[in-house]
Scaffold this motif. Structure first.
Motif, mmCIF file in Angstrom:
data_model
loop_
_atom_site.group_PDB
_atom_site.id
_atom_site.type_symbol
_atom_site.label_atom_id
_atom_site.label_comp_id
_atom_site.label_asym_id
_atom_site.label_seq_id
_atom_site.Cartn_x
_atom_site.Cartn_y
_atom_site.Cartn_z
ATOM 1 N N ASN A 163 0.827 -1.213 0.000
ATOM 2 C CA ASN A 163 0.000 0.000 0.000
ATOM 3 C C ASN A 163 0.861 1.262 0.000
ATOM 4 N N PHE A 164 2.006 1.179 0.649
ATOM 5 C CA PHE A 164 2.926 2.328 0.669
ATOM 6 C C PHE A 164 3.426 2.641 -0.733
ATOM 7 N N TYR A 165 3.784 1.589 -1.478
ATOM 8 C CA TYR A 165 4.285 1.785 -2.838
ATOM 9 C C TYR A 165 3.199 2.277 -3.789
ATOM 10 N N THR A 166 1.957 1.901 -3.541
ATOM 11 C CA THR A 166 0.860 2.317 -4.439
ATOM 12 C C THR A 166 0.174 3.593 -3.971
ATOM 13 N N GLY A 167 0.517 4.064 -2.782
ATOM 14 C CA GLY A 167 -0.161 5.235 -2.243
ATOM 15 C C GLY A 167 -1.573 4.929 -1.795
ATOM 16 N N GLY A 168 -1.837 3.659 -1.480
ATOM 17 C CA GLY A 168 -3.157 3.258 -1.016
ATOM 18 C C GLY A 168 -4.141 2.917 -2.116
ATOM 19 N N LYS A 169 -3.687 2.920 -3.364
ATOM 20 C CA LYS A 169 -4.587 2.624 -4.490
ATOM 21 C C LYS A 169 -4.873 1.128 -4.584
ATOM 22 N N ASP A 170 -6.050 0.798 -5.118
ATOM 23 C CA ASP A 170 -6.426 -0.599 -5.317
ATOM 24 C C ASP A 170 -5.765 -1.164 -6.574
ATOM 25 N N ASN A 171 -5.812 -2.503 -6.673
ATOM 26 C CA ASN A 171 -5.303 -3.221 -7.843
ATOM 27 C C ASN A 171 -3.866 -2.843 -8.206
ATOM 28 N N PRO A 172 -2.929 -3.071 -7.303
ATOM 29 C CA PRO A 172 -1.529 -2.791 -7.623
ATOM 30 C C PRO A 172 -1.031 -3.726 -8.722
ATOM 31 N N SER A 173 -0.068 -3.273 -9.477
ATOM 32 C CA SER A 173 0.486 -4.073 -10.564
ATOM 33 C C SER A 173 1.342 -5.208 -9.993
ATOM 34 N N ILE A 174 1.632 -6.190 -10.838
ATOM 35 C CA ILE A 174 2.480 -7.304 -10.408
ATOM 36 C C ILE A 174 3.866 -6.790 -10.023
ATOM 37 N N LEU A 175 4.350 -5.790 -10.726
ATOM 38 C CA LEU A 175 5.661 -5.213 -10.422
ATOM 39 C C LEU A 175 5.691 -4.645 -9.006
ATOM 40 N N ILE A 176 4.617 -3.948 -8.625
ATOM 41 C CA ILE A 176 4.538 -3.392 -7.271
ATOM 42 C C ILE A 176 4.497 -4.515 -6.237
ATOM 43 N N ARG A 177 3.756 -5.578 -6.524
ATOM 44 C CA ARG A 177 3.682 -6.714 -5.604
ATOM 45 C C ARG A 177 5.051 -7.374 -5.445
ATOM 46 N N ILE A 178 5.744 -7.540 -6.554
ATOM 47 C CA ILE A 178 7.084 -8.139 -6.502
ATOM 48 C C ILE A 178 8.026 -7.254 -5.692
ATOM 49 N N LEU A 179 7.945 -5.958 -5.920
ATOM 50 C CA LEU A 179 8.792 -5.014 -5.181
ATOM 51 C C LEU A 179 8.497 -5.079 -3.686
ATOM 52 N N ALA A 180 7.220 -5.160 -3.316
ATOM 53 C CA ALA A 180 6.843 -5.249 -1.906
ATOM 54 C C ALA A 180 7.345 -6.549 -1.292
ATOM 55 N N GLY A 181 7.229 -7.666 -2.041
ATOM 56 C CA GLY A 181 7.713 -8.946 -1.543
ATOM 57 C C GLY A 181 9.213 -8.955 -1.343
ATOM 58 N N CYS A 182 9.950 -8.389 -2.291
ATOM 59 C CA CYS A 182 11.408 -8.302 -2.155
ATOM 60 C C CYS A 182 11.799 -7.423 -0.977
ATOM 61 N N THR A 183 11.063 -6.340 -0.800
ATOM 62 C CA THR A 183 11.369 -5.410 0.293
ATOM 63 C C THR A 183 11.186 -6.060 1.657
ATOM 64 N N THR A 184 10.032 -6.679 1.883
ATOM 65 C CA THR A 184 9.798 -7.287 3.202
ATOM 66 C C THR A 184 10.701 -8.507 3.422
ATOM 67 N N GLY A 185 11.018 -9.232 2.349
ATOM 68 C CA GLY A 185 11.938 -10.357 2.486
ATOM 69 C C GLY A 185 13.318 -9.898 2.907
ATOM 70 N N ALA A 186 13.814 -8.828 2.284
ATOM 71 C CA ALA A 186 15.130 -8.286 2.630
ATOM 72 C C ALA A 186 15.131 -7.699 4.041
ATOM 73 N N MET A 187 14.055 -7.006 4.401
ATOM 74 C CA MET A 187 13.951 -6.434 5.744
ATOM 75 C C MET A 187 13.959 -7.530 6.808
ATOM 76 N N ALA A 188 13.222 -8.615 6.545
ATOM 77 C CA ALA A 188 13.114 -9.701 7.509
ATOM 78 C C ALA A 188 14.463 -10.362 7.760
ATOM 79 N N VAL A 189 15.211 -10.615 6.691
ATOM 80 C CA VAL A 189 16.529 -11.244 6.841
ATOM 81 C C VAL A 189 17.479 -10.323 7.591
ATOM 82 N N SER A 190 17.484 -9.047 7.246
ATOM 83 C CA SER A 190 18.373 -8.095 7.907
ATOM 84 C C SER A 190 18.139 -8.064 9.411
ATOM 85 N N PHE A 191 16.893 -8.215 9.817
ATOM 86 C CA PHE A 191 16.547 -8.151 11.236
ATOM 87 C C PHE A 191 16.761 -9.489 11.932
ATOM 88 N N ALA A 192 16.447 -10.585 11.252
ATOM 89 C CA ALA A 192 16.422 -11.901 11.908
ATOM 90 C C ALA A 192 17.663 -12.741 11.664
#
Length: 224
Positions: free
Chosen positions: A103-132
């Motif tokens: 939602n942060f990457y889309t500004g709260g808009k509905d129906n985000p693109s696959i690219l935005i979803r991939i970017l969000a998944g990569c972001t949280t995956g990288a954040m999780a590893v860095s912390f854990a």
């Protein structure tokens, strides 16, 4: 049969993170012996295994059987505490934060693109590893440690392991392997969560889990 209807009000972030961490812990309890067997197979042939050079691991279930025979059933859960700590830190971030980051990457808009979803998944995956990452390092160290008579044990408890690694290897020791782990988990996370996200969206869009879906209603009433 009452249809499943999604709530219009999304759960708060804390609930998402707690749910993700709890679910991952349950999964870890079930699959931990398989993970331990994987680690033993990966380190087989290393110098640290010389004290047990007569022990050979063959395949996942062969490794589990050998560990039970030579070290006892408890050896399959070496590092479980660190493993659960890892899931609480790791899964709660990589899964729990996914929708918010998307939602942060889309500004709260509905129906985000696959690219935005991939970017969000990569972001949280990288954040999780860095912390854990420290919890992952300790978990793997425990899984690699053998419970054999005559073989010295480096770690006797989870907190002692964190302390021992920090004192002897510094902060870098606790974050060993972070970069390849970030790369791996960013790819895994975006693949898993984007696929899940798209399937969930399709189910909700076509009302496949509600009474308004004719096929679902026919199945629920026992008719074709």
């Amino acid at each position: 049969m009452v249809g499943l209807k999604p709530s219009d009000v999304p759960p708060p972030l804390a609930v998402k993170m707690m749910s993700a961490g709890a679910a991952a812990c349950v999964a870890d309890l079930v699959t931990f012996p398989l993970d331990t067997a994987k680690v033993r197979l990966q380190i087989q042939g290393e110098k640290t295994m010389e004290a047990a050079k007569d022990i050979r691991y063959r395949g996942v279930f062969g490794t589990i059987s050998t560990m039970i025979r030579t070290e006892g059933p408890k050896s399959l859960y070496n590092g479980l505490v660190a493993g659960l700590q890892r899931q609480v830190c790791f899964a709660s971030i990589r899964i729990g934060l996914y929708d918010n980051v998307k939602n942060f990457y889309t500004g709260g808009k509905d129906n985000p693109s696959i690219l935005i979803r991939i970017l969000a998944g990569c972001t949280t995956g990288a954040m999780a590893v860095s912390f854990a990452q420290p919890t992952d390092v300790v978990k793997v160290r425990f899984q690699a440690q053998m419970n054999l008579s005559g073989v010295a044990r480096r770690y006797n408890g989870t907190m002692q392991a964190y302390k021992h690694i920090f004192q002897n290897e510094g902060l870098r020791g606790l974050w060993k392997g972070t970069l390849p782990n970030i790369t791996r988990n960013a790819l895994v996370n975006c693949t898993e969560l984007v696929t899940y996200d798209l399937i969930k969206e399709a189910i909700l869009k076509h009302n496949l889990m509600s009474d308004s879906c004719p096929r679902f209603c026919g199945w629920a009433r026992g008719t074709s």
